[in-house]
Design a protein around this motif. Structure first.
Motif, PDB file in Angstrom:
ATOM      1  N   ILE A  13       0.767  -1.255  -0.049  1.00  0.00           N
ATOM      2  CA  ILE A  13      -0.155  -0.008   0.041  1.00  0.00           C
ATOM      3  C   ILE A  13       0.885   1.119   0.174  1.00  0.00           C
ATOM      4  O   ILE A  13       0.389   2.393  -0.573  1.00  0.00           O
ATOM      5  N   ARG A  14       2.244   1.169   0.306  1.00  0.00           N
ATOM      6  CA  ARG A  14       3.076   2.136   0.358  1.00  0.00           C
ATOM      7  C   ARG A  14       3.578   2.281  -0.973  1.00  0.00           C
ATOM      8  O   ARG A  14       4.230   3.598  -1.410  1.00  0.00           O
ATOM      9  N   LEU A  15       3.584   1.346  -1.819  1.00  0.00           N
ATOM     10  CA  LEU A  15       4.287   1.651  -2.996  1.00  0.00           C
ATOM     11  C   LEU A  15       3.483   2.089  -4.221  1.00  0.00           C
ATOM     12  O   LEU A  15       3.851   2.487  -5.049  1.00  0.00           O
ATOM     13  N   TYR A  16       1.908   1.498  -4.142  1.00  0.00           N
ATOM     14  CA  TYR A  16       1.114   1.874  -5.207  1.00  0.00           C
ATOM     15  C   TYR A  16      -0.098   2.444  -4.594  1.00  0.00           C
ATOM     16  O   TYR A  16      -0.645   1.928  -3.785  1.00  0.00           O
ATOM     17  N   SER A  17      -0.513   3.527  -5.175  1.00  0.00           N
ATOM     18  CA  SER A  17      -1.709   4.269  -4.646  1.00  0.00           C
ATOM     19  C   SER A  17      -3.005   3.900  -4.857  1.00  0.00           C
ATOM     20  O   SER A  17      -3.831   3.920  -4.059  1.00  0.00           O
ATOM     21  N   ASN A  18      -3.063   2.791  -5.973  1.00  0.00           N
ATOM     22  CA  ASN A  18      -4.356   2.309  -5.992  1.00  0.00           C
ATOM     23  C   ASN A  18      -4.545   0.803  -5.134  1.00  0.00           C
ATOM     24  O   ASN A  18      -5.527   0.106  -5.277  1.00  0.00           O
ATOM     25  N   LYS A  30      11.241   6.095 -10.990  1.00  0.00           N
ATOM     26  CA  LYS A  30      11.207   6.713  -9.786  1.00  0.00           C
ATOM     27  C   LYS A  30      10.568   6.088  -8.557  1.00  0.00           C
ATOM     28  O   LYS A  30      11.006   6.072  -7.380  1.00  0.00           O
ATOM     29  N   MET A  31       9.835   4.693  -8.678  1.00  0.00           N
ATOM     30  CA  MET A  31       9.440   4.037  -7.685  1.00  0.00           C
ATOM     31  C   MET A  31      10.679   3.318  -7.014  1.00  0.00           C
ATOM     32  O   MET A  31      10.956   3.429  -5.675  1.00  0.00           O
ATOM     33  N   ILE A  32      11.606   2.668  -7.840  1.00  0.00           N
ATOM     34  CA  ILE A  32      12.716   1.932  -7.428  1.00  0.00           C
ATOM     35  C   ILE A  32      13.716   2.958  -6.711  1.00  0.00           C
ATOM     36  O   ILE A  32      14.369   2.774  -5.570  1.00  0.00           O
ATOM     37  N   PHE A  57      12.054   4.145  -3.487  1.00  0.00           N
ATOM     38  CA  PHE A  57      12.179   2.966  -2.589  1.00  0.00           C
ATOM     39  C   PHE A  57      13.560   2.728  -1.876  1.00  0.00           C
ATOM     40  O   PHE A  57      13.954   2.511  -0.742  1.00  0.00           O
ATOM     41  N   ILE A  58      14.448   2.663  -3.056  1.00  0.00           N
ATOM     42  CA  ILE A  58      15.865   2.233  -2.370  1.00  0.00           C
ATOM     43  C   ILE A  58      16.470   3.475  -1.435  1.00  0.00           C
ATOM     44  O   ILE A  58      17.204   3.165  -0.522  1.00  0.00           O
ATOM     45  N   ALA A  59      16.239   4.735  -1.871  1.00  0.00           N
ATOM     46  CA  ALA A  59      16.552   5.921  -0.986  1.00  0.00           C
ATOM     47  C   ALA A  59      16.149   5.891   0.498  1.00  0.00           C
ATOM     48  O   ALA A  59      17.005   5.942   1.591  1.00  0.00           O
ATOM     49  N   GLY A  60      14.647   5.446   0.589  1.00  0.00           N
ATOM     50  CA  GLY A  60      14.376   5.038   1.936  1.00  0.00           C
ATOM     51  C   GLY A  60      14.672   3.659   2.673  1.00  0.00           C
ATOM     52  O   GLY A  60      15.072   3.661   3.760  1.00  0.00           O
ATOM     53  N   PHE A  61      15.076   2.807   1.905  1.00  0.00           N
ATOM     54  CA  PHE A  61      15.485   1.543   2.206  1.00  0.00           C
ATOM     55  C   PHE A  61      16.990   1.531   2.820  1.00  0.00           C
ATOM     56  O   PHE A  61      17.331   1.045   3.887  1.00  0.00           O
ATOM     57  N   LEU A  62      17.759   2.300   2.037  1.00  0.00           N
ATOM     58  CA  LEU A  62      19.113   2.514   2.614  1.00  0.00           C
ATOM     59  C   LEU A  62      19.460   3.221   4.186  1.00  0.00           C
ATOM     60  O   LEU A  62      20.463   2.872   4.736  1.00  0.00           O
ATOM     61  N   ALA A 119      23.802  -4.256  -5.915  1.00  0.00           N
ATOM     62  CA  ALA A 119      22.850  -4.606  -7.065  1.00  0.00           C
ATOM     63  C   ALA A 119      23.340  -4.058  -8.316  1.00  0.00           C
ATOM     64  O   ALA A 119      24.048  -3.267  -8.281  1.00  0.00           O
ATOM     65  N   THR A 120      22.689  -4.654  -9.368  1.00  0.00           N
ATOM     66  CA  THR A 120      23.113  -4.163 -10.541  1.00  0.00           C
ATOM     67  C   THR A 120      22.062  -3.355 -11.155  1.00  0.00           C
ATOM     68  O   THR A 120      20.967  -3.634 -10.793  1.00  0.00           O
ATOM     69  N   THR A 121      22.321  -2.125 -11.889  1.00  0.00           N
ATOM     70  CA  THR A 121      21.078  -1.365 -12.228  1.00  0.00           C
ATOM     71  C   THR A 121      21.536  -0.754 -13.564  1.00  0.00           C
ATOM     72  O   THR A 121      22.791  -0.693 -14.005  1.00  0.00           O
ATOM     73  N   HIS A 122      20.527  -0.421 -14.470  1.00  0.00           N
ATOM     74  CA  HIS A 122      20.959   0.679 -15.599  1.00  0.00           C
ATOM     75  C   HIS A 122      20.325   1.938 -15.301  1.00  0.00           C
ATOM     76  O   HIS A 122      20.517   3.081 -16.143  1.00  0.00           O
ATOM     77  N   TYR A 123      19.643   2.273 -14.113  1.00  0.00           N
ATOM     78  CA  TYR A 123      18.903   3.651 -13.936  1.00  0.00           C
ATOM     79  C   TYR A 123      20.138   4.614 -13.276  1.00  0.00           C
ATOM     80  O   TYR A 123      20.362   4.621 -12.231  1.00  0.00           O
ATOM     81  N   ALA A 124      20.491   5.630 -14.236  1.00  0.00           N
ATOM     82  CA  ALA A 124      21.178   6.514 -14.076  1.00  0.00           C
ATOM     83  C   ALA A 124      20.608   7.536 -12.818  1.00  0.00           C
ATOM     84  O   ALA A 124      21.521   8.059 -12.058  1.00  0.00           O
ATOM     85  N   SER A 125      19.320   7.620 -12.798  1.00  0.00           N
ATOM     86  CA  SER A 125      18.773   8.508 -11.705  1.00  0.00           C
ATOM     87  C   SER A 125      19.151   8.105 -10.063  1.00  0.00           C
ATOM     88  O   SER A 125      19.225   8.936  -9.370  1.00  0.00           O
ATOM     89  N   LEU A 126      19.401   6.771 -10.179  1.00  0.00           N
ATOM     90  CA  LEU A 126      19.613   6.251  -8.856  1.00  0.00           C
ATOM     91  C   LEU A 126      21.128   6.924  -8.282  1.00  0.00           C
ATOM     92  O   LEU A 126      21.366   7.183  -7.102  1.00  0.00           O
ATOM     93  N   LEU A 127      21.869   7.385  -9.145  1.00  0.00           N
ATOM     94  CA  LEU A 127      23.313   8.060  -8.854  1.00  0.00           C
ATOM     95  C   LEU A 127      22.999   9.438  -8.253  1.00  0.00           C
ATOM     96  O   LEU A 127      24.169   9.961  -7.492  1.00  0.00           O
TER      97      LEU A 127
END
Length: 453
Positions: free
Chosen positions: A281-286, A358-360, A363-368, A377-385
């Motif tokens: 319920i915290r991940l998905y608004s519906n 944006k979700m991941i 989520f990762i920012a809060g989780f850390l 973790a391996t990733t391609h999302y540059a925005s995580l940087l």
């Protein structure tokens, strides 16, 4: 927790070192690995899955592939069918170390494979090494850890081949420290087991099975207590991969999506439903809630997660297997995140695949901020940087000859507080991104139609 990995002829790596330490050699509690497709990101994750699998082979060898006590007849058929259709036997079910080693060795490598892992155990380094011949058989195994206030050898076993090509190991070939195994009678028993089983299994897997099968008080008195912590650290690791054959589930982990459990454990589903509810319920608004659809029959409880979701003005109950791939993946990763939050080392391959960027990222920012374990973790999302320190971001760089290295961003280029490392990565400052010429697909299609490709 993992501090360093050294690989030789492992998958696509001829020789490489991955160092997960920061200032003054301190272990990093999180590391995100970038690189272009095919550079070897998955191979790094699989190298840890290989370590986790290697300590299970001796236990697996004495077990049936499927425990019929935990699934009914229909479930048994489903599992067996899935195993037959799988590309490979899951690493966690491998029964011989040479079987696992053969599938990991670089194609065409004439001198076999080698892996070394440096782990942080109670703030001290434990170094574990395995070397394999071209046929996959282990030829050298060594574990070093703290003896009083210094690093010392716990054990070392070296293969000696007979004329018929079989491995022969005697007491002279197996150097097992008397400081490690204190009970002389038990030390003789371990040396006998090495002579019988080493080669198909590692000594570490033999000791791991001993801890599982013998009285804990006896093992604590017979073996140096640090040995239990080393094995426990490795067994506590978990690996999430899109490839089911590579996954190493958390010990005692629970499949939140669907499965079967003994009927007497059915009340525990309410606890799992509560955790899944708070998560989704915290991940998905519906999403309004979750519950388990369950059936108890023949001593077995079969369950399936149901998502209560707003759809077209009503709250509807959606079976998890009818949900989107993104939701299914986030649910599948939940037990791994829980294990990491509890203090274990957990690795994720393609953590962002099928999940909104944006979700991941959020989520990762809060989780850390709240985890007590280590996440790689391996990733391609540059925005995580944007939220990861440059010392915790790694990239696989590859030259024109296929030689590779793995480096953190801060060691490649100067990084300051005002630098946008996401843009800098995409602009090639740190390497590890694809540079390609324009692909003229219509021209290729025309040549294909005319038979001129």
């Amino acid at each position: 927790m993992i501090k360093r990995i050294e690989l030789r002829n492992f998958r696509s790596f001829g020789s490489i070192v991955i160092d997960f330490t920061g200032k003054k050699g301190a272990m990093l509690d999180h590391a995100f690995i970038y690189g272009e497709n095919g550079s070897g990101k998955t191979n790094i994750i699989e190298s840890v899955a290989f370590l986790c699998a290697s300590v299970r082979t001796f236990e697996n060898a004495g077990r049936p592939a499927i425990d019929p006590e935990y699934v009914d007849a229909d479930g048994m058929l489903d599992i067996m069918r899935g195993m037959m259709e799988a590309r490979d036997t899951p690493l966690s079910m491998i029964r011989r170390i040479d079987t696992a080693a053969l599938r990991e060795t670089m194609i065409g490598a004439d001198d076999g494979m080698g892996v070394t892992y440096v782990l942080d155990i109670d703030g001290r380094d434990a170094e574990y090494m395995m070397e394999f011949g071209p046929d996959g058989r282990i030829v050298h195994e060594k574990l070093s850890y703290t003896l009083t206030d210094r690093i010392g050898r716990y054990f070392e076993v070296t293969a000696r081949y007979s004329e018929d090509g079989e491995i022969r190991v005697t007491g002279a070939d197996a150097k097992v420290g008397r400081d490690l195994i204190r009970d002389p009678a038990y030390r003789r028993e371990i040396l006998r087991m090495i002579a019988m089983h080493w080669g198909r299994h590692t000594l570490l897997s033999i000791l791991a099975a001993e801890y599982s099968s013998k009285n804990a008080e006896y093992m604590e008195s017979a073996v140096r207590p640090e040995m239990a912590r080393i094995i426990g650290s490795i067994r506590g690791m978990a690996v999430y991969s899109p490839d089911p054959a590579v996954r190493i589930p958390p010990e005692g982990g629970f499949d939140f999506a669907q499965g079967s459990i003994p009927a007497e454990e059915e009340p525990s589903l309410d606890l799992y439903a509560g955790a899944a509810r708070r998560y989704t319920i915290r991940l998905y608004s519906n999403v309004m809630g979750v519950f388990y659809d369950r059936e108890v029959r023949g001593g077995v409880c079969r369950y399936r997660l149901m998502i209560q979701k707003k759809m077209h003005g009503e709250v509807r109950d959606i079976p998890i297997d009818c949900e989107s791939s993104g939701i299914r993946k986030m649910i599948a990763m939940l037990p791994y995140f829980l294990a990491c939050a509890e203090g274990r080392a957990v690795l994720f391959d393609e953590i962002d695949c099928e999940v909104h960027e944006k979700m991941i990222g959020d989520f990762i920012a809060g989780f850390l901020r709240g985890t007590h374990g280590q996440i790689v973790a391996t990733t391609h999302y540059a925005s995580l940087l944007k939220g990861i320190p440059p010392s915790n971001a790694f990239v696989i760089r590859m030259d024109m000859q296929g030689y590779k290295d793995v480096s953190c961003f801060s060691s490649i280029a100067r990084t300051g507080k005002n630098h946008n490392n996401a843009d800098r990565y995409l602009n090639g400052v740190f390497d590890g991104i694809p540079f390609q010429r324009t692909v003229d697909v219509p021209q290729i299609a025309e040549a294909f139609r005319e038979g001129m490709v």
